[in-house]
Write a protein that holds these residues in place. Structure first.
Motif, short mmCIF file in Angstrom:
data_model
loop_
_atom_site.label_atom_id
_atom_site.label_comp_id
_atom_site.label_asym_id
_atom_site.label_seq_id
_atom_site.Cartn_x
_atom_site.Cartn_y
_atom_site.Cartn_z
N ALA A 1 0.83 -1.20 0.00
CA ALA A 1 0.00 0.00 0.00
C ALA A 1 0.86 1.26 0.00
O ALA A 1 0.58 2.23 -0.72
N LEU A 2 1.92 1.24 0.78
CA LEU A 2 2.79 2.42 0.89
C LEU A 2 3.46 2.73 -0.45
O LEU A 2 3.56 3.91 -0.85
N ASN A 3 3.88 1.71 -1.18
CA ASN A 3 4.55 1.95 -2.46
C ASN A 3 3.58 2.46 -3.53
O ASN A 3 4.00 3.17 -4.45
N VAL A 4 2.31 2.12 -3.42
CA VAL A 4 1.30 2.72 -4.30
C VAL A 4 1.08 4.17 -3.90
O VAL A 4 1.02 5.08 -4.75
N PHE A 5 0.93 4.42 -2.61
CA PHE A 5 0.70 5.78 -2.12
C PHE A 5 1.81 6.73 -2.56
O PHE A 5 1.56 7.87 -3.00
N LEU A 6 3.06 6.29 -2.46
CA LEU A 6 4.20 7.14 -2.77
C LEU A 6 4.39 7.35 -4.27
O LEU A 6 5.17 8.21 -4.68
N GLY A 7 3.67 6.59 -5.10
CA GLY A 7 3.80 6.72 -6.54
C GLY A 7 4.85 5.81 -7.13
O GLY A 7 5.12 5.86 -8.33
N PRO B 1 -4.99 -1.45 5.01
CA PRO B 1 -3.90 -0.57 4.56
C PRO B 1 -4.34 0.41 3.48
O PRO B 1 -3.88 1.56 3.47
N ALA B 2 -5.21 -0.05 2.57
CA ALA B 2 -5.70 0.86 1.53
C ALA B 2 -6.45 2.03 2.15
O ALA B 2 -6.20 3.20 1.81
N ILE B 3 -7.37 1.75 3.08
CA ILE B 3 -8.11 2.83 3.73
C ILE B 3 -7.17 3.76 4.48
O ILE B 3 -7.33 4.99 4.45
N SER B 4 -6.18 3.21 5.16
CA SER B 4 -5.29 4.02 6.00
C SER B 4 -4.53 5.06 5.19
O SER B 4 -4.10 6.08 5.74
N LEU B 5 -4.35 4.82 3.88
CA LEU B 5 -3.63 5.75 3.02
C LEU B 5 -4.53 6.40 1.97
O LEU B 5 -4.05 6.95 0.98
N ASN B 6 -5.84 6.33 2.19
CA ASN B 6 -6.81 6.96 1.27
C ASN B 6 -6.66 6.44 -0.16
O ASN B 6 -6.67 7.20 -1.13
N LEU B 7 -6.52 5.11 -0.28
CA LEU B 7 -6.39 4.46 -1.57
C LEU B 7 -7.61 3.59 -1.87
O LEU B 7 -8.44 3.34 -0.99
#
Length: 342
Positions: free
Chosen positions: A100-106, A123-129
């Motif tokens: 999830a973090l690697n998607v969030f960061l681009g 994890p998706a919800i936690s990063l607004n994904l």
């Protein structure tokens, strides 16, 4: 500045190799060879054996190049003590934490994780994904996933899941692997959490019938109670929509932490994880949509039926909010990471 797509994807690889967020286990830099000015995307996979090479190869035929292997929390734990959520400043939600973090960061356009009791959806919800799980995704006669037991003693079979910043990537994958039925004359029945004020948006699709129900208290119920509740709700409607979060902001939604005392249990409940803890366990196809608020999401759940995917996407598109411009500019301007070199 000229928007050169290939250069931008090269910077995604630079950021993955720099790994300052500690979310990457392995990088495949040569996948840049399959990125052009018009085609190709980067994909990351959780560091688990249940994501088969066959599934990864099939996604590559859609243009998703295997870019990274992503860190996961130890032994499927619901929080990852090694990673920090860049939005909340707290521990990252697990167990598909690095994915999830690697998607969030681009770094990646698409992340592939696994979900037993919320390990993709949370994890998706936690990063607004955006996130989706499907009980048959990535599974075949040659790739059967063995049953596991959760930290609170419930047997389950993990599902593969998708995490993205754009719903279109999830649609593309689902349309490739499943027969997504076309619109028909049936009314889509929806049970909507009372706390969601979105009837007007959803009802723009004229074949929808909404019933509002009080779904409060889901964050303090046991998984056994939630499984019973969700099965009953899914027998009453085509789609159940819950609002959950902010995830892991006011507490740690982690069974290990919460099992010690009443005080630690209260802290666990304050993490605001509800039906996402059992959506996979009841075999639901589940899709999370960011609400626009910090670490908060709409959770759309449906039985695994021929019309479910179409119904979920139809409804989800009524709920989509614009991406937060401040978050996008701060975290995904890749040039800012390398102003002083590496």
């Amino acid at each position: 500045m000229i928007n050169n797509r290939v250069q931008n994807y090269a910077k995604k690889t630079f950021l993955a190799m720099d790994n300052r967020h500690k979310s990457v286990k392995k990088v495949f830099p040569n996948c840049i060879d399959n990125i052009s000015e018009k085609t190709g995307f980067f994909m990351g996979t959780k560091e688990v054996s249940t994501i088969s090479g066959e599934f990864i190869s099939e996604l590559e035929t859609l243009g998703y190049q295997h870019h990274t292997v992503d860190k996961a929390s130890h032994s499927g734990r619901a929080i990852d003590l090694d990673l920090i959520n860049p939005l909340t400043g707290g521990y990252m939600t697990g167990s598909s934490s690095g994915t999830a973090l690697n998607v969030f960061l681009g770094i990646n356009d698409l992340g592939i994780g696994t979900d037993g009791g919320g390990s993709v959806l949370a994890p998706a919800i936690s990063l607004n994904l955006y996130g989706l799980i499907h009980p048959q995704l990535g599974k075949s006669e040659l790739n059967q996933v063995s049953q596991k037991v959760s930290t609170d003693g419930i047997a389950f079979t993990p599902s593969l899941g998708l995490i993205t910043r754009e719903l279109s990537h999830i649609e593309a994958v689902m349309q490739h692997f499943f027969l997504v039925s076309e619109e028909n004359d049936d009314i889509i029945t929806i049970i909507l959490d009372e706390t969601i004020d979105a009837e007007k948006e959803i009802i723009t699709h004229q074949k929808i019938e909404i019933t509002k129900k009080n779904l409060e208290g889901k964050n303090i119920k046991s998984r056994e109670e939630l499984i019973l509740d969700l099965n009953q709700l899914l027998n009453q409607a085509d789609i159940v929509i819950s609002k959950e979060g902010p995830v892991d902001f006011s507490g740690f939604g982690d069974t290990i932490f919460g099992h010690f005392t009443d005080a630690t249990k209260e802290n666990q409940n304050a993490a605001n994880k509800g039906f996402i803890r059992v959506a996979n366990m009841v075999g639901a196809i589940s899709l999370v949509i960011p609400t626009g608020n910090l670490s908060e999401g709409y959770v759309l759940m449906a039985k695994n039926a021929p019309t479910a995917i179409y119904n979920l996407f139809t409804t989800a598109k009524c709920l989509i909010k614009e991406e937060d411009a401040l978050v996008d500019n701060y975290f995904r301007d890749l040039s800012k990471y390398f102003d002083m070199g590496i």
